[in-house]
Scaffold this motif. Structure first.
Motif, PDB file in Angstrom:
ATOM      1  N   CYS A 373       0.839  -1.208   0.000  1.00 38.36           N
ATOM      2  CA  CYS A 373       0.000   0.000   0.000  1.00 38.36           C
ATOM      3  C   CYS A 373       0.877   1.263   0.000  1.00 38.36           C
ATOM      4  CB  CYS A 373      -0.893  -0.009   1.232  1.00 38.36           C
ATOM      5  SG  CYS A 373      -1.825   1.515   1.443  1.00 38.36           S
ATOM      6  N   LEU A 374       0.627   2.124  -0.950  1.00 35.46           N
ATOM      7  CA  LEU A 374       1.444   3.334  -1.084  1.00 35.46           C
ATOM      8  C   LEU A 374       1.192   4.317   0.064  1.00 35.46           C
ATOM      9  CD1 LEU A 374       1.042   3.839  -4.929  1.00 35.46           C
ATOM     10  CD2 LEU A 374       3.103   3.076  -3.724  1.00 35.46           C
ATOM     11  N   ARG A 375      -0.065   4.417   0.473  1.00 37.70           N
ATOM     12  CA  ARG A 375      -0.387   5.330   1.570  1.00 37.70           C
ATOM     13  C   ARG A 375       0.293   4.859   2.863  1.00 37.70           C
ATOM     14  NH1 ARG A 375      -4.779   8.571   1.696  1.00 37.70           N
ATOM     15  NH2 ARG A 375      -5.714   7.389   0.024  1.00 37.70           N
ATOM     16  N   GLY A 390      -3.706  -2.465   4.019  1.00 36.06           N
ATOM     17  CA  GLY A 390      -3.602  -1.389   3.043  1.00 36.06           C
ATOM     18  C   GLY A 390      -4.821  -0.499   3.115  1.00 36.06           C
ATOM     19  N   CYS A 391      -4.742   0.645   2.421  1.00 34.40           N
ATOM     20  CA  CYS A 391      -5.848   1.595   2.462  1.00 34.40           C
ATOM     21  C   CYS A 391      -6.998   1.134   1.580  1.00 34.40           C
ATOM     22  CB  CYS A 391      -5.367   2.976   2.029  1.00 34.40           C
ATOM     23  SG  CYS A 391      -4.906   3.078   0.284  1.00 34.40           S
ATOM     24  N   GLY A 392      -6.695   0.199   0.671  1.00 36.47           N
ATOM     25  CA  GLY A 392      -7.742  -0.300  -0.207  1.00 36.47           C
ATOM     26  C   GLY A 392      -8.048   0.633  -1.356  1.00 36.47           C
ATOM     27  N   GLU A 393      -7.353   1.755  -1.397  1.00 37.33           N
ATOM     28  CA  GLU A 393      -7.730   2.767  -2.379  1.00 37.33           C
ATOM     29  C   GLU A 393      -6.604   3.300  -3.247  1.00 37.33           C
ATOM     30  OE1 GLU A 393      -9.694   5.858  -0.341  1.00 37.33           O
ATOM     31  OE2 GLU A 393     -11.466   4.652   0.069  1.00 37.33           O
ATOM     32  N   CYS A 394      -5.357   3.028  -2.877  1.00 39.76           N
ATOM     33  CA  CYS A 394      -4.268   3.567  -3.694  1.00 39.76           C
ATOM     34  C   CYS A 394      -4.079   2.682  -4.934  1.00 39.76           C
ATOM     35  CB  CYS A 394      -2.976   3.646  -2.890  1.00 39.76           C
ATOM     36  SG  CYS A 394      -2.328   2.043  -2.421  1.00 39.76           S
ATOM     37  N   CYS A 397      -3.196  -0.889  -3.891  1.00 39.00           N
ATOM     38  CA  CYS A 397      -4.285  -1.616  -3.238  1.00 39.00           C
ATOM     39  C   CYS A 397      -5.373  -1.972  -4.245  1.00 39.00           C
ATOM     40  CB  CYS A 397      -4.892  -0.782  -2.119  1.00 39.00           C
ATOM     41  SG  CYS A 397      -3.894  -0.742  -0.636  1.00 39.00           S
TER      42      CYS A 397
HETATM   43 ZN    ZN Z   1      -3.269   1.492  -0.369  1.00 39.37          ZN
END
Ligand code: ZN
Ligand code: ADP
Length: 610
Positions: A373-375, A390-394, A397
């Motif tokens: 995850c990048l965040r 992970g944030c699930g959104e980057c 993810c």
């Molecule tokens: Zn992420």
């Protein structure tokens, strides 16, 4: 009757609730305690000191490093009906005097000044005579020589302020996270047992992604073309790249302007203003651009090259989406970026500084190669450990980037690191050397001689990856470093085993790596001019109204209303003043000034489209 801070937030700023940390900071300041607020860009620091200033009797002083920043803030405050003024070096003495007179008469509640002013004796006398109760230091990291924006003039703040007869409360704010700088701010500003508040560094509305397009300019064009009216910043690592990218965009019809230290002041200022006032949509710039730019409707920040550190990256990327509306932060990574970044560092003088710079560069390279995850990667870097999820959104993810299985390749690379060391008494080697061994041939005569004299052409991993290019091997090695399967010496880049290396070689676990594209692929757009379901056409119509008002008032459009406020209007389609007042960002003053114009635009749009 006195209003509460929450009531002021609604009345003046038009917001219904505080964001994280704001109320605590406001209460501490009002109780007379010094404060250090550490919040990421866009978190809402200004409100933290503007509300206490509005509520205090007398004048608050705001020390701020840049004229553009002051002007912006003063414009925004006046739009909300707050009596604010700025004194800066571009004003003539007459204007300075009359502003000071107004302050003395109690007709100004917030006075923005540049710290350079504190040097003047006359000005210090004035400060003593007005009874300043609150001093605010914005961009407080400028006081620290350890930070990246040190300004000697900031050192004058503490001596001048502590000599004031009124003993004002001092509230300092910064977005810089490092503990050393934080400690230094407290020391240099002589904060007295301050209340220190750090909100998290996460910026939920930012979408992070790393891409490695074969053709960066085509990627960029495709991206920008999709939403030609959306303001965005494109950061490049050199002036030359700024010139060529800006030239290409402009030649293809994008309203692009450039910004770097090699331009005349006048052109820089003009380009900056064109961008701020939405006359130009794409700002192509080196990292010289951005400090003190408050523009809240920046919808994307694209890094055309990898920056030198995650600190820099997050600060620059963080200029997107300050209004809280979704915005994109995309890094276009190319292998060449590593060499450029290393070259820029190598030119430095001080060995200690260089060492730190190489270490930070490694963290940045890791960000570009991680499959995680990048965040999370960024937040971990700033010391926020938090959940492992992970944030699930980057980009990673959401897996908008394809992956491929590189288990076998990873085993071969690790074996080569191991065998080469084994053969030569534990010596470690850099990627170039290892890549020659794996490919079974040298790209440089010097290395060929070294390989032969060390007997490395006799190791069992010699030539086992003939079918790969040096670039591909470099990508895979960087991925292995980013994921902790290999360690790179900070200075020399030689690779060695970590405690994950052996377990990986023994286990049967698969390793998936982000695919480095050799063709251009459709970017994963997430720009949402309308923040959800609201009709895009209405948003455009309201933007037009905002634009006309901004031109007439000579302020940037986002100072009239933010993108977030416009999207909320689209979604709620208010039909009267009460409904309009319930929209976040609509306070009493703005309702009075612009309410009618927006209500009529909304009504008109509804009639024409229903
Ligand atoms: Zn992420
Ligand atoms: P910072 O100085 O921390 O970068 P700003 O003070 O410029 O951030 O605030 C960022 C944006 O958030 C501004 O548009 C501001 O009006 C908005 N904002 C601040 N506080 C609130 C709040 N409590 N609710 C909604 N929006 C807010």
């Amino acid at each position: 009757m006195m209003n509460t801070p929450l009531e002021i937030l609604k009345l003046v700023f038009g917001y219904g609730s505080f964001r994280r940390g704001q109320e605590e900071i406001i209460n501490e300041i009002m109780s007379g305690r010094d404060v250090l607020g550490i919040m990421p860009t866009g978190a809402g620091k200004s409100v933290c000191y503007q509300i206490p200033s509005i509520m205090a009797s007398g004048v608050s002083i705001v020390l701020s490093p840049l004229i553009s920043l002051m002007k912006d803030q003063v414009d925004a405050l006046r739009q909300n009906g707050v009596q604010a003024a700025a004194i800066n070096s571009s004003m003539d003495w007459e204007d300075v005097l009359s502003t000071l007179r107004l302050a003395k008469q109690g007709k100004i509640s917030m006075l923005y000044i540049a710290p350079e002013r504190l040097g003047g004796e006359g000005f210090r006398d004035f400060l003593s005579s007005v009874g300043i109760s609150l001093v605010i230091v914005d961009e407080a990291h400028c006081v620290s020589q350890w930070g990246h924006d040190f300004r000697p003039s900031y050192l004058a703040i503490a001596p001048v302020v502590s000599a004031l007869p009124s003993c004002p409360t001092v509230a300092a704010f910064t977005a810089t996270a490092t503990p050393e700088v934080r400690e230094d701010i407290i020391k240099q500003l002589r904060l007295r047992s301050p209340f220190v508040l750090t909100t998290g560094f996460d910026r939920e509305n930012l979408f992070f992604q790393v891409e490695s397009p074969a053709d960066k300019i085509e990627y960029l064009m495709e991206y920008v073309r999709k939403f030609p009216d959306m303001p965005g910043i494109i950061y490049c690592s050199t002036r030359k790249t700024v010139e060529s990218v800006c030239g290409t965009l402009a030649a293809r019809g994008v309203k692009a302007v450039r910004y770097h230290a090699g331009l005349e002041d006048s052109e820089r200022l003009k380009n900056q203003e064109d961008f701020i006032y939405d006359r130009a949509t794409a700002m192509v710039a080196t990292n010289a651009f951005g400090m003190g730019i408050d523009k809240s409707n920046v919808r994307y920040v694209i890094h055309y090259n990898m920056p030198g550190s995650i600190d820099n990256y997050y600060q620059e990327a963080g200029r997107a989406g300050r209004d809280g509306v979704p915005a994109d932060c995309i890094l276009l990574f190319g292998r060449q970026d590593i060499a450029t970044a290393r070259f820029l560092i190598s030119k430095g003088e001080d060995e200690g500084t260089k060492k730190t710079a190489y270490r930070k560069l490694r963290d940045m390279i890791d960000y570009c190669h991680t499959g995680g995850c990048l965040r999370r990667h960024i937040l971990n870097y700033f010391g926020e450990t938090g959940g492992a999820d992970g944030c699930g959104e980057c980009g990673n993810c959401r897996s908008v980037t394809e992956r491929r299985d590189i288990t076998v390749e990873a085993q071969k690379i690790l074996s080569c690191v191991y065998r080469a060391a084994e053969k030569t008494g534990g010596k470690t080697y850099g990627m170039a050397m290892l890549s020659d061994i794996l490919r079974g041939r040298s790209t440089s005569g010097v290395r060929r001689e070294q390989i032969i004299s060390l007997g490395l052409d006799a190791v069992s991993t010699w030539g086992i990856m003939k079918e790969y290019t040096p670039g591909e091997l470099m990508d895979m090695s960087n991925f292995l470093i980013a994921e902790g399967y290999l360690k790179a010496d900070t200075e020399f880049g030689t690779l060695s085993f970590t405690d994950r290396s052996f377990p990986f070689l023994k286990s049967k676990s698969r390793l998936l790596m982000r695919r480095h594209e050799e063709r251009t692929r459709k970017p994963a757009f997430k720009i949402n001019s309308k923040d959800g379901k609201a009709p895009f056409g209405m948003f455009e119509a309201l933007r037009k109204v905002r634009r006309e008002i901004a031109d007439a008032e000579k302020v940037p459009p986002y100072v009239v209303f933010s993108d977030k406020t416009l999207s909320a209007m689209c979604e709620a389609a208010p039909s009267d003043e009460d409904e309009l007042l319930s929209i976040p960002g609509v306070g009493g003053t703005k309702l009075e000034k612009y309410g009618a114009q927006f209500l009529s635009a909304i009504r008109k749009w509804m009639e024409n489209n229903n």
